[in-house]
Design a protein around this motif. Sequence first.
Motif: not given
Length: 177
Positions: A136-139, A143-153
């Motif tokens: 969950x920390x990596x996820x 999301x913060x790195x990509x500035x996009x939660x959808x890309x992380x998902x």
Amino acid sequence: MNCDLLAVLAVFCCCCALSADARAARLRSRPLDNSDTWNNVMVMAKHAQAQDRDHETRLIPVISSDKLKDGDVCCATVKILDYYLRHILDGQAREDGQHHYPRLHLVKPDLHRVARDLEPHCNSKRADMEHLQTFTQNLKRAGEMYKNKTKAQNKAIGETDILFHYLYESCRATSTS
């Protein structure tokens, strides 16, 4: 004579049922051994991986093959699977429709079955929580790195094949005999 035969048969059936219960401490979830499920997971994951441009980041913690075979990791992977089902795969179905990822509609019921089959056999341990927390920390970081939660998902869905492999390797049927 028929009563004697029925009595012997009843005792035999009871003995077989009791010995089966004593042997199996954790049953193998059928989707883990199903080639169609494997294929569906791979197709869905490959589709997500094709959309992912960050090949350096990994969300699911690396677990050595020795540790996977140890059997203690099964509950950790089941907890990660539960997180996937509640926060990643269900969210994708609601947000994008089930057609965004091919075979998602086939994979989800099989993963739900694996979770349902294995969850009752898991005892919560601190080590189990460490793998889930790392994931969950990596996820969150992704999301913060990509500035996009959808890309992380999407990255997480691309790693569904890794999770399924971990479930397959670590959640073998065990016996007490």
